[in-house]
Design a protein around this motif. Sequence first.
Motif, PDB file in Angstrom:
ATOM      1  N   LYS A   1      51.176  56.402 -23.181  1.00  0.00           N
ATOM      2  CA  LYS A   1      52.163  55.506 -23.783  1.00  0.00           C
ATOM      3  C   LYS A   1      53.368  55.354 -22.862  1.00  0.00           C
ATOM      4  O   LYS A   1      53.879  54.256 -22.653  1.00  0.00           O
ATOM      5  CB  LYS A   1      52.626  56.084 -25.119  1.00  0.00           C
TER       6      LYS A   1
ATOM      7  N   ARG B   1      51.798  45.388 -33.768  1.00  0.00           N
ATOM      8  CA  ARG B   1      51.769  46.224 -32.581  1.00  0.00           C
ATOM      9  C   ARG B   1      50.430  46.943 -32.481  1.00  0.00           C
ATOM     10  O   ARG B   1      49.788  47.211 -33.488  1.00  0.00           O
ATOM     11  CB  ARG B   1      52.878  47.272 -32.641  1.00  0.00           C
TER      12      ARG B   1
ATOM     13  N   ASP C   1      51.337  50.747 -28.926  1.00  0.00           N
ATOM     14  CA  ASP C   1      52.594  50.207 -29.440  1.00  0.00           C
ATOM     15  C   ASP C   1      52.999  48.849 -28.843  1.00  0.00           C
ATOM     16  O   ASP C   1      54.044  48.319 -29.188  1.00  0.00           O
ATOM     17  CB  ASP C   1      53.747  51.181 -29.179  1.00  0.00           C
TER      18      ASP C   1
END
Lengths: 214, 200
Positions: free
Chosen positions: A134, B25, B30
């Motif tokens: 991420k 999302r 995300d």
Amino acid sequence: MVPDRRYGVTAREAGLVACHRCELVSEKDLQRCPRCNARLRSRKPQSLQRVWAWWIAGFLAYIPANLYPMLTTRQLGRESADTIIGGVIVLIEYGSVGIALIIFVASVVVPMSKFLVIALLALSIMRPSRLSQKARIHLHEVIEFVGRWSMVDVFVVALLAALVQLGAAAEVNPGPAAICFALSVAFTMLSAQAFDPRLIWDTLPAKSKMEKQA
Amino acid sequence: MTLLACPACDLLHEVPDLAPGRRARCRRCDTVIVSGQRVSLDRTLAMAVAVTVLIFFALFFPFLSISELGLSNSATLIEIALVFMSGWTAPLTIAVALTIVGIPFLRAAILVYALGPIRFGYPIPDKAAQAFRLSQALRPWAMAEIFFLGSAVALVKIIDLAHVGFGAAFWAFCAATLIIAFERNTTDSAAIWSLIDDME
């Protein structure tokens, strides 16, 4: 490579391909996107090779961009030439700290961090990385968004050189660093664009804990 | 429901139709997959027409001017790009002209070309989808707003040394930049794609 199935399947695992331009999902056998006619590819071809090629080109252009003058000023017979850093120092001496900061961030901090981040992302595909997936996706997003703003110094030079042409009183002319710097910005933008963030997710996260146990 | 893949990680999602202002999302990374913005055809078209007209006019009027000790000088946007013409910075002339006016103008013109006929009930042009694809690909290279920051920096640098005048092109370009920024934040490319899809 072990597919990561915790969240579901990717388009590629489902035998589909999402158009990189218009995002329409199609069967993977199609050559071109039925909506926008872009060539369909599941991953950007030779992503890492192209990332490194543009990265090196950008880095090579960044060296003369810092050594040669960005602009030369002739004021009442006196001539001076300023490099990027020289220009920032002059601005600080004149008390324009805010402007100096804008130029320093756009011309030094942003390009440097771009080189670092792109290299880090490309290396993280080639070997296990400590950064989470991420975090790396966000880094890529930020670098694509911020990179283009480096061009601001080239535009400042263009404006100053176009305006300050007052004959003997004052004259500003662009220096060779302007084109080196513009090339460096363009090359690193292409480098960031060549990087395919999907590669970050094509393998499981680093199994450091499991490795330690074993 | 539409089947979409996350543009950053390729994960497949069944995305429901979103209420205006809501965003979907990616479950895994995300990244925003779609934002539920309705395309207002009238508004997008009006903004695109305004931008083409403003940029076109900005080309022919002085952008900024300076005067000091009885000497004065002014520069149009074209003259600003032309400063790099001599010596080996020459290719920069084309690059600067394209990034500050050429590409922003082309992107607005493509929107007019692709959406204009839809608005007035004509069939969509054959090349509308390809033109819009080009417009999306050129997006990072449209640098009107960066040039605007550059003007602000240049102004601060010379305002103490000489008297600075703002030309008509400055205000036209200022308006065009604001409209482009507003358009970027309010038009969702996915919505324009589905509009083009429906028409074909």
